[in-house]
Design an enzyme around this catalytic site. Sequence first.
Site, PDB file in Angstrom:
ATOM      1  N   LYS A  22      -8.617  30.645  -5.187  1.00  0.00           N
ATOM      2  CA  LYS A  22      -8.525  29.177  -5.408  1.00  0.00           C
ATOM      3  C   LYS A  22      -7.471  28.853  -6.211  1.00  0.00           C
ATOM      4  CE  LYS A  22     -10.978  26.802  -8.613  1.00  0.00           C
ATOM      5  NZ  LYS A  22      -9.912  25.947  -9.340  1.00  0.00           N
ATOM      6  N   ARG A 122      -7.064  19.343 -22.419  1.00  0.00           N
ATOM      7  CA  ARG A 122      -6.056  19.590 -21.259  1.00  0.00           C
ATOM      8  C   ARG A 122      -4.970  18.722 -20.822  1.00  0.00           C
ATOM      9  NH1 ARG A 122      -9.898  22.612 -16.636  1.00  0.00           N
ATOM     10  NH2 ARG A 122      -7.824  23.603 -16.337  1.00  0.00           N
TER      11      ARG A 122
HETATM   12  C1  UD1 Z   1      -5.407  27.208 -15.191  1.00  0.00           C
HETATM   13  C2  UD1 Z   1      -6.590  27.694 -14.083  1.00  0.00           C
HETATM   14  C3  UD1 Z   1      -7.866  27.550 -14.706  1.00  0.00           C
HETATM   15  C4  UD1 Z   1      -8.078  28.273 -15.856  1.00  0.00           C
HETATM   16  C5  UD1 Z   1      -6.627  28.160 -16.811  1.00  0.00           C
HETATM   17  C6  UD1 Z   1      -6.377  29.291 -18.113  1.00  0.00           C
HETATM   18  C7  UD1 Z   1      -5.696  26.564 -11.991  1.00  0.00           C
HETATM   19  C8  UD1 Z   1      -5.869  25.624 -10.971  1.00  0.00           C
HETATM   20  N1  UD1 Z   1      -6.419  26.480 -13.148  1.00  0.00           N
HETATM   21  O1  UD1 Z   1      -5.915  25.788 -15.534  1.00  0.00           O
HETATM   22  O2  UD1 Z   1      -8.924  27.943 -14.041  1.00  0.00           O
HETATM   23  O3  UD1 Z   1      -9.069  28.285 -16.887  1.00  0.00           O
HETATM   24  O4  UD1 Z   1      -5.342  27.989 -16.288  1.00  0.00           O
HETATM   25  O5  UD1 Z   1      -6.372  30.262 -17.391  1.00  0.00           O
HETATM   26  O6  UD1 Z   1      -5.113  27.547 -11.919  1.00  0.00           O
HETATM   27  N2  UD1 Z   1      -1.783  22.950 -22.455  1.00  0.00           N
HETATM   28  C9  UD1 Z   1      -1.057  22.208 -23.165  1.00  0.00           C
HETATM   29  N3  UD1 Z   1      -0.193  21.457 -22.577  1.00  0.00           N
HETATM   30  C10 UD1 Z   1      -0.027  21.596 -21.153  1.00  0.00           C
HETATM   31  C11 UD1 Z   1      -0.797  22.442 -20.544  1.00  0.00           C
HETATM   32  C12 UD1 Z   1      -1.656  23.131 -21.080  1.00  0.00           C
HETATM   33  O7  UD1 Z   1      -1.217  21.844 -24.329  1.00  0.00           O
HETATM   34  O8  UD1 Z   1       0.874  20.704 -20.678  1.00  0.00           O
HETATM   35  C13 UD1 Z   1      -2.714  23.920 -22.965  1.00  0.00           C
HETATM   36  C14 UD1 Z   1      -4.585  23.596 -22.476  1.00  0.00           C
HETATM   37  O9  UD1 Z   1      -4.770  22.526 -23.218  1.00  0.00           O
HETATM   38  C15 UD1 Z   1      -4.981  24.951 -22.659  1.00  0.00           C
HETATM   39  C16 UD1 Z   1      -3.866  26.024 -22.632  1.00  0.00           C
HETATM   40  O10 UD1 Z   1      -2.513  25.322 -22.760  1.00  0.00           O
HETATM   41  O11 UD1 Z   1      -5.527  24.878 -24.039  1.00  0.00           O
HETATM   42  C17 UD1 Z   1      -3.792  26.618 -21.459  1.00  0.00           C
HETATM   43  O12 UD1 Z   1      -4.146  25.858 -20.237  1.00  0.00           O
HETATM   44  P1  UD1 Z   1      -3.444  26.048 -18.921  1.00  0.00           P
HETATM   45  O13 UD1 Z   1      -3.059  27.300 -18.551  1.00  0.00           O
HETATM   46  O14 UD1 Z   1      -2.508  24.900 -18.456  1.00  0.00           O
HETATM   47  O15 UD1 Z   1      -4.498  25.714 -17.886  1.00  0.00           O
HETATM   48  P2  UD1 Z   1      -4.418  25.045 -16.562  1.00  0.00           P
HETATM   49  O16 UD1 Z   1      -3.093  25.554 -15.627  1.00  0.00           O
HETATM   50  O17 UD1 Z   1      -4.684  23.750 -16.405  1.00  0.00           O
END
Ligand code: UD1
Length: 422
Positions: A22, A122
Amino acid sequence: MEKLRIVGGNRLQGEVRISGAKNSALPILAATLLAEGVMRVGNLPHLHDITTMLELLGCMGVEVAINEDMSVETDCRNVHSQVAPYDLVRTMRASILVLGPLLARYGVAEVSLPGGCAIGSRPVDLHLRGMEAMGAQVEVLDGYIRATAPEGGRLRGAHIFLDTPTVTGTENILMAAALADGRSVIENAAREPEVVDLANCLVAMGAKIQGIGSDTLIVDGVETLHGCHFHVLPDRIETGTYLVAAAVTGGKVRCRDTDPAIMDAVLVKLREAGALITTGPDWIELDMTGRRPKAVNIRTAPHPAFPTDMQAQFVVLNAVAEGVGTVIETIFENRFMHAPELVRMGAEIHVEGNTAIITGKSRLNGAPVMATDLRASASLVLAALVADGTTDVNRIYHIDRGYECIEEKFQQLGANIRRVTG
Ligand code: UD1
């Protein structure tokens, strides 16, 4: 409301086909917005989130044809809207993945700002900062991110350092950089296999990317990208979930159409738990030889470390293991929502901050439980498979977002599981 009704106690045995990932399919479908020609994407999992992404592309004017084998063909020639509306984004945060492609290809994007979710706040600040670094004007107005490329409508290559290696943030910036003017360097990039899959797809579309699989991606923007045929990689989280299901029930399960090379951190922990694991080029077999697993300590972290999306499943493994296991969650701040539900089934779990200490019990008991998010719901199904008696897992729309035909696949492995309404 549909629920899963599971009668526990059956030892899982047999073979299960693993679906496409996915989290790889979603960015790759978003990337089809970048293609001048027709794209064909194969090995798509049959999931709600995929349907939502196709709906999102459709409402922008992308023509989508779904083939019988669950591959899709997309054609972007008649795109007339660059808006990702609230109604779709609120059901799927990954809708944010259209931001980079829209901005890079059409010079504008209007994407509803995703809110918080069950597992934490998030934010998407790093996605937005990346777009700004490439010269975009970004503002948040009326709940929407409105982004505009600089004069001339083309983003500029930039040097971007990510504070944290965000997965979808890296993907968004990578897709934007692929069509930007000049070179972009993305440092501290996420290295998840799904990021690699997207990068490989972009290369097949004509993008110039170096450093794929490392934490520094160097992208030389090109003027256009063309269509291609691309086969999505297998779902490592689905694979891991079925392997843990075999481990907790003392069974023997072979996952086929998967990739052991992207599963290292999980396989290490399963072996530590006492499982016999054998692998081939596209299969993994776990044999627990009827024994109870041994407790393992887990610490989630960005790839290649242990994935947060497998954390809840290992909490269940520890809940029925011999000994005491500690699970530390370092990615999301609120990801132990499954713990109180598992406690209702007799598990002994003590959560303090980002740490769960789990004392293994020889038995869990069936109980009505509530799914709170995708992976939490999978963990409740695993607990139910090993528990005495009947468990109803409610709110399973979460599980349908991420697990294809879950009850059919578990039935095939000998589980007593069915979907009921009411
Ligand atoms: C993706 C996955 C999800 C998985 C996660 C971590 C998809 C569609 N989803 O989610 O299944 O659990 O990676 O492996 O691929 N953060 C910030 N600022 C941002 C973006 C992220 O602070 O702009 C933080 C988040 O709050 C979190 C961390 O970074 O604590 C990791 O999140 P991230 O890797 O972005 O997760 P997703 O991409 O949303």
